[in-house]
Design a protein around this motif. Structure first.
Motif, PDB file in Angstrom:
ATOM      1  N   MET A  74      -4.551  52.061  45.787  1.00  0.00           N
ATOM      2  CA  MET A  74      -5.935  51.901  46.249  1.00  0.00           C
ATOM      3  C   MET A  74      -6.173  50.545  46.910  1.00  0.00           C
ATOM      4  O   MET A  74      -7.091  50.410  47.729  1.00  0.00           O
ATOM      5  CB  MET A  74      -6.889  52.075  45.069  1.00  0.00           C
ATOM      6  CG  MET A  74      -6.924  53.484  44.496  1.00  0.00           C
ATOM      7  SD  MET A  74      -7.891  53.586  42.975  1.00  0.00           S
ATOM      8  CE  MET A  74      -9.539  53.662  43.642  1.00  0.00           C
ATOM      9  N   TYR A  75      -5.375  49.556  46.544  1.00  0.00           N
ATOM     10  CA  TYR A  75      -5.515  48.240  47.165  1.00  0.00           C
ATOM     11  C   TYR A  75      -5.425  48.330  48.686  1.00  0.00           C
ATOM     12  O   TYR A  75      -6.108  47.593  49.407  1.00  0.00           O
ATOM     13  CB  TYR A  75      -4.427  47.304  46.624  1.00  0.00           C
ATOM     14  CG  TYR A  75      -4.413  45.937  47.269  1.00  0.00           C
ATOM     15  CD1 TYR A  75      -5.236  44.921  46.781  1.00  0.00           C
ATOM     16  CD2 TYR A  75      -3.589  45.654  48.350  1.00  0.00           C
ATOM     17  CE1 TYR A  75      -5.226  43.653  47.370  1.00  0.00           C
ATOM     18  CE2 TYR A  75      -3.570  44.398  48.947  1.00  0.00           C
ATOM     19  CZ  TYR A  75      -4.394  43.399  48.447  1.00  0.00           C
ATOM     20  OH  TYR A  75      -4.388  42.160  49.035  1.00  0.00           O
ATOM     21  N   PHE A  76      -4.613  49.262  49.163  1.00  0.00           N
ATOM     22  CA  PHE A  76      -4.356  49.363  50.607  1.00  0.00           C
ATOM     23  C   PHE A  76      -5.382  50.222  51.346  1.00  0.00           C
ATOM     24  O   PHE A  76      -5.381  50.266  52.570  1.00  0.00           O
ATOM     25  CB  PHE A  76      -2.943  49.913  50.841  1.00  0.00           C
ATOM     26  CG  PHE A  76      -1.860  49.039  50.270  1.00  0.00           C
ATOM     27  CD1 PHE A  76      -1.440  47.907  50.951  1.00  0.00           C
ATOM     28  CD2 PHE A  76      -1.299  49.323  49.031  1.00  0.00           C
ATOM     29  CE1 PHE A  76      -0.451  47.081  50.426  1.00  0.00           C
ATOM     30  CE2 PHE A  76      -0.316  48.504  48.497  1.00  0.00           C
ATOM     31  CZ  PHE A  76       0.105  47.380  49.201  1.00  0.00           C
ATOM     32  N   ILE A  77      -6.272  50.912  50.614  1.00  0.00           N
ATOM     33  CA  ILE A  77      -7.293  51.714  51.292  1.00  0.00           C
ATOM     34  C   ILE A  77      -8.712  51.232  51.002  1.00  0.00           C
ATOM     35  O   ILE A  77      -9.657  51.708  51.616  1.00  0.00           O
ATOM     36  CB  ILE A  77      -7.175  53.211  50.925  1.00  0.00           C
ATOM     37  CG1 ILE A  77      -7.454  53.439  49.443  1.00  0.00           C
ATOM     38  CG2 ILE A  77      -5.813  53.750  51.305  1.00  0.00           C
ATOM     39  CD1 ILE A  77      -7.489  54.908  49.061  1.00  0.00           C
ATOM     40  N   ALA A  78      -8.858  50.273  50.070  1.00  0.00           N
ATOM     41  CA  ALA A  78     -10.202  49.837  49.658  1.00  0.00           C
ATOM     42  C   ALA A  78     -10.997  49.263  50.829  1.00  0.00           C
ATOM     43  O   ALA A  78     -12.153  49.641  51.060  1.00  0.00           O
ATOM     44  CB  ALA A  78     -10.093  48.810  48.529  1.00  0.00           C
ATOM     45  N   ALA A  79     -10.385  48.350  51.576  1.00  0.00           N
ATOM     46  CA  ALA A  79     -11.097  47.713  52.694  1.00  0.00           C
ATOM     47  C   ALA A  79     -11.409  48.724  53.795  1.00  0.00           C
ATOM     48  O   ALA A  79     -12.484  48.686  54.419  1.00  0.00           O
ATOM     49  CB  ALA A  79     -10.271  46.557  53.251  1.00  0.00           C
TER      50      ALA A  79
END
Length: 451
Positions: A74-79
């Motif tokens: 999710m770190y890579f899609i949050a922004a």
């Protein structure tokens, strides 16, 4: 919680966007708290506890591991999710895959979330029955009424801030309870030596295929969970959304470790209880009264705020993804009122559904599988696979959702949980149909959103 709901309904909630995604105004600490509390509902505190009680602490590593691994993804899609600034996942998917994918993903999200909401109500009934003696169904009904009142007033603002306090309360309560439980069981070495042999093995008596069947649903569900992605969208900035995943990872990992410890102790101290109630019973029977009260209050608050989250999510799906697609656009004030009415109706339906189920673990695995097979592959393809097409996305959503339902009805021919077949079928449909219907298609990026 009631006071916060009343405050935010008067001060902050003036539109449908305020109600569903807090007007994109949540600060970092609140986003971390609401992510943690929304995920650590009865699926973890009751369903996860049931798994640990039945199969032991080592097997629990495989069950819980999907959560932290999913948060890393999710770190890579949050922004990117915050950049889209959409109210629901189907609305987000429409950017890349069109209205049909939006419609069918809405249907399967609603089927998933009504299940998730139902087991929050079941768990509320457990707690009130054990602590007060009232019948479980009456306890569930009281939980429903309380949840509806809170969700229909302050929206995501009140849910998010009560989430933050609930998450801090449960972690604090668990931590101060650890020494008391260690005394009760005679220390870690005595606890381990008193565990039944079958519950201190890596598999807990399950086959490797069964373990994978428990691991995968949490992993694929959390990555694409609409309730989580809405909180990224509600963040003040893209940077806030990305950073919140770090605190989310720490919070969830901490709670999982504490759940595993307390339920392992309950195997030894309370060997003849219902597995679903392991955490509730150890707080009720094996802790000093003030600490037990603190944990059960926090426990109840987490169930309520998690239920609120799913009520709000489903309300957004019905109002914006279903009604909004076929009717003329409403003024914001009418959207707000429509959302509130929808919350009440959904809560009643979920309560009626809860009366037909008894196992939170069984219901939670079904819900995770439904969502993970029908929606998550399409979300990831939308962000990261440029060859994915609207036809492939639609095929994935339909085959993933329908196959989950069919295998739940007729049984999984290869054994284990349904996800072992429904997820591969969904991915094959996505890849195969996309390659057969190739057109120029690009992943969802910040630049494409601005364009």
């Amino acid at each position: 919680m009631v006071l916060l709901a009343i405050y935010f309904s008067k001060k902050e909630v003036n539109s449908g966007d305020d109600f569903i995604i807090a007007g994109h105004r949540l600060p970092l600490i609140v986003v971390i708290g609401t992510l943690t509390a929304s995920w650590v509902g009865s699926g973890s505190l009751v369903g996860g506890a049931s798994f640990v009680y039945q199969y032991g602490p080592l097997a629990a590593i495989f069950y819980f591991l999907g959560g932290p691994l999913g948060i890393i993804a999710m770190y890579f899609i949050a922004a990117k999710t915050r950049a889209l600034a959409k109210r629901t996942v189907p609305e987000m998917l429409e950017v890349r895959f069109g209205k049909k994918t939006r419609l069918f993903s809405t249907i399967f999200i609603l089927l998933t979330y009504i299940s998730v909401l139902s087991y929050q109500f079941i768990s509320g009934g457990y707690i009130l029955h054990i602590t007060t003696g009232i019948p479980e169904q009456l306890g569930s009904l009281l939980t429903v009424l309380f949840v509806i009142v809170l969700a229909a007033t302050g929206g995501l603002f009140s849910v998010s801030y009560t989430d933050m306090f609930s998450a801090l309360l449960i972690i604090f309560g668990f931590i101060i309870a650890v020494p008391f439980i260690l005394v009760e069981v005679g220390g870690i070495s005595t606890l381990v030596s008193n565990l039944p042999d079958t519950k201190f093995t890596v598999t807990g008596g399950l086959t490797p295929l069964q373990l994978i069947g428990y691991f995968l649903p949490l992993l694929v569900y959390i990555i694409g969970d609409q309730s989580m992605l809405q909180r990224f969208s509600a963040s003040k900035t893209e940077q806030t959304a990305r950073r919140s995943t770090i605190g989310f990872f720490i919070g969830v990992t901490t709670v999982y470790c504490l759940i595993t410890f307390f339920v392992t102790a309950s195997i030894v101290l309370l060997p003849n209880i219902k597995p679903d109630t392991a955490l509730i019973e150890i707080a009720n029977q094996s802790l000093p009264l003030p600490i037990g009260v603190l944990i059960l209050a926090a426990f109840t608050a987490l169930l309520v705020t998690t239920a609120n989250s799913f009520l709000l999510s489903m309300s957004g799906n019905i109002v914006y993804d279903l009604y909004g697609q076929f009717k003329e656009k409403l003024p914001e004030e009418k959207y707000l009122n429509f959302n509130r009415v929808t919350v009440v109706v959904i809560g009643i339906i979920a309560y009626l559904m809860a009366t037909f189920f008894t196992s939170v673990l069984e219901l939670s695995i079904f819900a995770y599988t439904m969502y993970g097979a029908s929606v998550t592959p399409v979300i990831l393809a939308g962000f990261f696979w440029k060859k994915a097409t609207p036809q492939g996305a639609l095929a994935s959503v339909i085959t993933g959702g329908v196959s989950t339902i069919l295998f739940e009805i007729v049984g999984n021919p290869i054994g284990g949980n349904t996800i072992l077949l429904s997820l591969p079928i969904s991915i094959i449909a996505l890849v195969g149909v996309s390659l057969l219907t190739q057109k120029h298609s690009v992943p969802i990026t910040t630049d494409s959103i601005k364009q």
